[in-house]
Motif scaffolding. Sequence first.
Motif, mmCIF file in Angstrom:
data_model
loop_
_atom_site.group_PDB
_atom_site.id
_atom_site.type_symbol
_atom_site.label_atom_id
_atom_site.label_comp_id
_atom_site.label_asym_id
_atom_site.label_seq_id
_atom_site.Cartn_x
_atom_site.Cartn_y
_atom_site.Cartn_z
ATOM 1 N N ALA A 1 0.672 -1.311 0.139
ATOM 2 C CA ALA A 1 -0.223 0.004 -0.057
ATOM 3 C C ALA A 1 0.757 1.132 -0.185
ATOM 4 O O ALA A 1 0.274 2.678 0.160
ATOM 5 N N VAL B 1 -2.019 -5.993 3.858
ATOM 6 C CA VAL B 1 -1.777 -4.808 4.055
ATOM 7 C C VAL B 1 -0.212 -4.891 4.834
ATOM 8 O O VAL B 1 -0.097 -4.489 6.196
ATOM 9 N N ALA C 1 -7.694 -3.762 6.861
ATOM 10 C CA ALA C 1 -7.908 -2.233 6.103
ATOM 11 C C ALA C 1 -9.555 -1.754 5.986
ATOM 12 O O ALA C 1 -9.185 -0.630 6.629
#
Length: 333
Positions: free
Chosen positions: A185, A231, A242
Amino acid sequence: MNAAIRPISLTTPFPVGAVNAFLLREDPVTLVDVGPKLPDVWEGLADGLRKAGCEWRDIEFVVVTHPHVDHHGLLPRVLEASGATALVHPDAERRVLTPRLAAESDAMYFEPFLTASGVPEEIRALIAEHQRLLQEYVDGVDEVKTVEIGARLELGGREWRVLDTPGHSSGHLSLFDEEEGDLIAGDHLLPHISSNALLEAPRHPGGERARSLIVYMEALKMVAALPVKTVYPGHGEVFTGAAELVERRLRGYERRCSQLLGWLGERPHTVFELVRRMFPRLSRGNWFLAVSEIVGHLDVLQAQGQVGIEERRGLWYYRVGPGREVRSAAQSG
């Protein structure tokens, strides 16, 4: 955590602390982010590769999640050592190739913007100096390859979908393995802090500046709707949950918007007056972050039709209601 994704924690001189690089160990071997340009960061990255049983020449691709110096500063040296191909978001290309020219263009835009926002000269000077010092941690590169948003890339022995996740930075991409539910991410979603939706100059002179917080919130909602299991963030520990984290972040933005709306109901304010009320004790390096935070929330309130902007003696004042439209950087860049 998937064993095929090897985190490498790298020190930085910035308040956010260490930055994460991720080594995708299967063919084609891929490195995601590289840290700032510092000797100890280079040694830390090299040590992380050695511990993973990887040599520089093994790396075929280097993915830059976004063009901030703590994520791509070492890119020229890494590419030279590995012969790898750098992959970047199309909107990050200019800032990765010529970071100093991009910073100079930003400085020219933000001087009048900050002045009209009520930021005093001494604070503007601190912001300019801080932005200039950041360029000590990065060098440009001669060539990168841009990736198509939505494309599926074979990296590290797996298929990753390229996601457009702007807001914290334009040109921010994330990688999503739909089969495993893994999301690399960058700084789009961090476990312990809310990523600042930073102000950016328009891509083209006279063009529209991005409403960073608005586009960031939309990108957060997009990620929350995906079947993300794990993540891998640019800072902090690998985490799960998330969608729940996104919901907390969005509620936080709503609370801050309500607080600002209450203050504007008392009287019109400049951006800087709101900065001083929201953050009464700021350290030297945080002024631009604070201005970005306030402008972002004001953008949201403007888009909702709850506040307007008017100009008085060269300063922009935000008030409850539509206000008088002004043709200025606050509106169009």
